[in-house]
Design an enzyme around this catalytic site. Structure first.
Site, short mmCIF file in Angstrom:
data_model
loop_
_atom_site.label_atom_id
_atom_site.label_comp_id
_atom_site.label_asym_id
_atom_site.label_seq_id
_atom_site.Cartn_x
_atom_site.Cartn_y
_atom_site.Cartn_z
CD GLU A 268 37.66 65.98 44.70
OE1 GLU A 268 36.57 65.54 45.04
OE2 GLU A 268 38.03 67.00 44.83
CD GLU B 202 38.32 70.30 41.81
OE1 GLU B 202 37.71 70.44 42.88
OE2 GLU B 202 38.08 69.15 40.88
O1 AHR Z 1 34.66 71.94 42.39
C1 AHR Z 1 33.70 71.45 42.71
C2 AHR Z 1 33.92 70.02 43.12
O2 AHR Z 1 34.92 70.18 44.09
C3 AHR Z 1 34.58 69.14 42.12
O3 AHR Z 1 33.74 68.78 41.24
C4 AHR Z 1 35.08 68.05 42.51
O4 AHR Z 1 36.33 67.45 42.23
C5 AHR Z 1 35.51 68.72 44.04
O5 AHR Z 1 35.07 67.94 45.26
#
Ligand code: AHR
Length: 536
Positions: A207, A334
Site C-alpha cells: 500500500e 488482501e
Molecule cells: O489487513 C489490515 C490492513 O489493511 C493492512 O495492514 C493494510 O495493508 C490494509 O490497509
C-alpha cells in the site's frame, strides 16, 4: 435434453437419491459445464493467506510460545497448524500489511530473550491503556517454521517506507543464499537454519499509496526499480510483486494501475511478475454490523463479493494497454469483508470481528470469481487468517474456533491446481433489498474444475428465500456414475461459531444424483454446495 425427461431418466437410475435431492419447492437451473482444451489452471496460491503483526493475529493467534500451556509445536499453536494443513494452505503473506513498512527483519532474529522491543504501526489504533509493543518473538525463523509445519510457501513483504534496498537485499541473502557463500548465510545457520529458506514470493512494499509511504504511482515506480534492480540472484528465481491499486476505492483506483505502468513503461525494463490488488468489501463507514443484520445487510455484503469480477476485468484491461502480452499477473494479496470496529472478541485484538454465514457466502462468491479469472491471477491472500477481518479462526488463550469461511476453503480445496471448467447457466438475476433501495444480483454463483478423474463443482445460492435445483450437464467426453456432495448453511442467516458453540455452522453431507452425463443437486437458500464427481 428437456428438463422433465432428464428428471425422469435420472429418477430411474438413482431413484432413492433423487427423492432426497429435490426439496418440496425449488426453481430449476440448467448448468452446463465445459472443458475446452486451452482452459487455464487455477493457481493453488489463489487459496492463500495473509498474517500480520496486528492485534491478536500473530501473538496468541498463531504464536503462543514454547512454554505455553496451550498445545503448541515449538511455540506455534497446534490446532492452527492442523487446521491449515487440512485445507492445504498454499502460502502465508507476512509480516504485513502496514506493519511491514515499519519492520526491520533483523529485530526478529537471534536469541529470543535478547530481541528488542520495537514500535508497532498498529499501536496508534489500540484502545487507550492497551499496549501493542512488538516483542519480536516471532521473526523469520519462526515464520519459516510455520511454513514448514503447514506445507505453505512463504511470501515476504519488504519494508520500502522506512527500509532501504540494502536492507531488502540483505533479507533476500539471509533467506536464500546457500551455505558457504555470503556472510548472511552463515548468520542464518548460526541462528538454527543451515538450509536456505528458498523464498520465491517477494512483495516490494505494501500500500505505497497509503501507510506504505504515501507515494504517487510515479514515485513508487522509481523506488520499485531501485529496490529490485540489484536483487540477489540466488535460487529460486524470485516472483516480484509490485504494489497495485486500492481496489475498494469508489473509482476502483484505476489511476494507480495506469500511472504505475505509464511510469514503468517509459524506457525501463524492470521486471514485474505480479501486480498486487487490495480489495476489501469495505463497510467501515456504514452502519453495517458484523454479527447482527437484516436482509439488506445480507445482500449488500454478498453483492460486493460479486463486484470482484468487475474490478479484475477493469484493471486487467488497464494493465493490458502497457503489458500487451499480459506477462504480469494479479496478486490479490488482501481481500475480505471489513466492518466498522466495535465487535472485537476482545478490545486488544484489533479488527477481530466475529464473522458469520454471510461472510462464508461472500467467500464462496469471491472464490468463484477468482476461479473464473484463473488466467489472470497468480495468487490471492485472505485478510487475515486468524483474529482479524475475514478470519478463518478466532482464538484467545485456550479458546479457539473455526469460523464459517474456514469451511469454504475446505469445500474449494479441490479447485487448487485444477483445470478450470467454465460453467454456463441461465437464471434471471435476483432483485433484492439493499440499504440503497433495490439492487440486482446473480441468483447463482458457481465454478468448476477438473483434476485427474475428479470434476469439482461449487455452487452458491445467495437467496434468503428460495431453494434451487441445479441440473448439471457434464462436459463432452465426460461421464460420471458416482458423486459426493457437501453443504454449508444454517437456518439463521446470522449464524456463526463462537468459543462456546464452535460447531454451530459446519459442513454436512448433501445428496447428489448422478447418471452418466447428468448430475443433480439441490441448493437450499443462503447455502453453498460442493460436488465431487468421479469421471470417466
Ligand atoms: O489487513 C489490515 C490492513 O489493511 C493492512 O495492514 C493494510 O495493508 C490494509 O490497509
Amino acid at each position: 435434453m428437456h428438463r422433465r425427461s432428464f428428471l425422469r431418466s435420472g429418477a430411474c437410475i438413482t431413484a432413492g437419491l433423487m427423492t432426497n435431492v429435490r426439496p418440496s419447492y425449488a426453481a430449476d437451473v440448467e448448468v452446463e459445464i465445459e472443458l475446452p482444451e486451452n482452459s487455464p489452471e487455477i493457481s493453488r496460491h489463489i487459496y492463500g493467506h495473509f498474517i500480520e503483526h496486528l492485534g491478536g493475529v500473530i501473538y496468541d493467534g498463531i504464536w503462543v510460545g514454547a512454554d505455553s500451556k496451550i498445545e503448541n509445536i515449538g511455540g506455534i499453536r497446534k490446532r492452527f497448524v492442523e487446521d491449515m494443513k487440512r485445507i492445504g494452505a498454499p502460502n502465508f503473506r507476512w509480516p504485513g500489511g502496514c506493519f511491514a513498512d515499519g519492520y526491520h527483519w533483523r529485530d526478529g532474529i537471534g536469541d529470543r530473550a535478547k530481541r528488542p522491543r520495537t514500535y508497532n504501526y498498529w499501536q496508534a489504533q489500540m484502545p487507550k491503556g492497551l499496549d501493542h509493543t512488538e516483542t519480536n518473538q516471532f521473526g523469520i525463523h519462526e515464520f519459516m517454521r510455520l511454513c514448514r509445519l503447514t506445507g505453505a510457501e512463504p511470501y515476504l513483504a519488504a519494508n520500502m517506507a522506512s527500509g532501504s534496498p540494502k536492507e531488502f537485499h540483505d533479507w533476500a541473502l539471509y533467506c536464500n543464499a546457500p551455505g558457504g557463500t555470503v556472510t548472511q548465510a552463515k548468520e542464518r545457520a548460526a541462528n538454527g537454519d543451515e538450509k536456505p529458506f528458498g523464498v520465491r514470493w517477494w512483495g516490494v512494499g505494501n500500500e505505497s499509496w497509503g501507510c506504505g509511504g504515501d507515494m504517487t504511482p510515479q514515485e513508487y515506480a522509481t523506488l520499485y526499480r531501485k529496490f529490485i534492480t540489484q536483487f540477489p540472484a540466488y535460487q529460486p528465481k524470485p516472483f516480484l510483486v509490485a504494489v497495485g491499486p486500492r481496489g475498494h476505492s469508489k473509482d476502483l483506483d484505476l489511476g494507480w494501475t495506469d500511472g504505475f505502468w505509464a511510469a514503468m513503461g517509459d524506457g525501463h525494463r524492470s521486471r514485474v511478475d505480479g501486480l498486487s490488488i487490495h480489495y476489501y468489501s469495505d463497510f467501515r463507514n456504514t452502519p453495517e454490523r458484523v454479527a447482527s443484520f437484516d436482509q439488506s445487510g445480507w445482500y449488500d455484503v454478498i453483492h460486493k463479493g460479486f463486484g470482484t469480477g468487475d474490478l479484475i476485468e477493469k484493471h486487467w484491461a488497464a494493465m493490458g494497454k502497457y503489458d500487451r502480452e499480459h506477462r504480469t499477473k494479479f496478486v490479490i494479496d488482501e481481500w475480505g469483508v471489513w466492518y466498522k470496529p466495535g465487535e472485537e472478541i476482545t478490545p486488544a485484538y484489533l479488527l477481530s470481528q466475529p464473522v458469520t454465514l454471510r461472510d462464508a457466502v461472500h467467500t464462496a462468491v469471491t472464490f468463484d470469481v477468482f476461479n473464473r479469472h484463473a488466467d489472470k491471477i497468480a495468487m490471492a491472500n485472505v485478510a487475515q487468517t486468524i483474529n482479524c477481518i475475514h478470519s478463518l479462526f478466532l482464538a484467545q488463550g485456550d479458546r479457539y474456533t473455526r469460523t464459517p469461511p474456514y469451511y469454504v476453503f475446505e469445500m474449494y480445496r479441490n479447485h487448487m491446481g485444477a483445470r478450470l471448467a467454465p460453467i454456463r447457466h441461465k437464471v434471471s438475476d435476483l432483485s433484492v433489498p439493499s440499504r440503497e433501495g433495490t439492487i440486482m444480483m446473480p441468483a447463482l454463483s458457481g465454478s468448476a474444475s477438473v483434476k485427474g478423474k475428479t470434476l469439482s463443482v461449487t455452487l452458491t445460492n445467495p437467496s434468503l428465500d428460495s431453494a434451487q435445483v441445479a441440473n448439471l450437464r457434464l462436459p463432452a467426453n465426460v461421464s460420471s456414475k458416482e458423486g459426493r456432495g457437501t453443504v454449508l448453511t444454517h437456518s439463521e442467516m446470522t449464524a456463526r461459531n463462537t468459543f462456546e458453540n464452535p460447531d454451530n455452522v459446519t459442513l454436512k453431507p448433501h445428496p447428489v444424483a448422478v447418471s452418466g452425463k447428468r448430475a443433480q443437486i439441490s441448493i437450499p437458500p443462503h447455502a453453498i454446495v460442493s460436488l465431487e464427481l468421479q469421471i470417466a
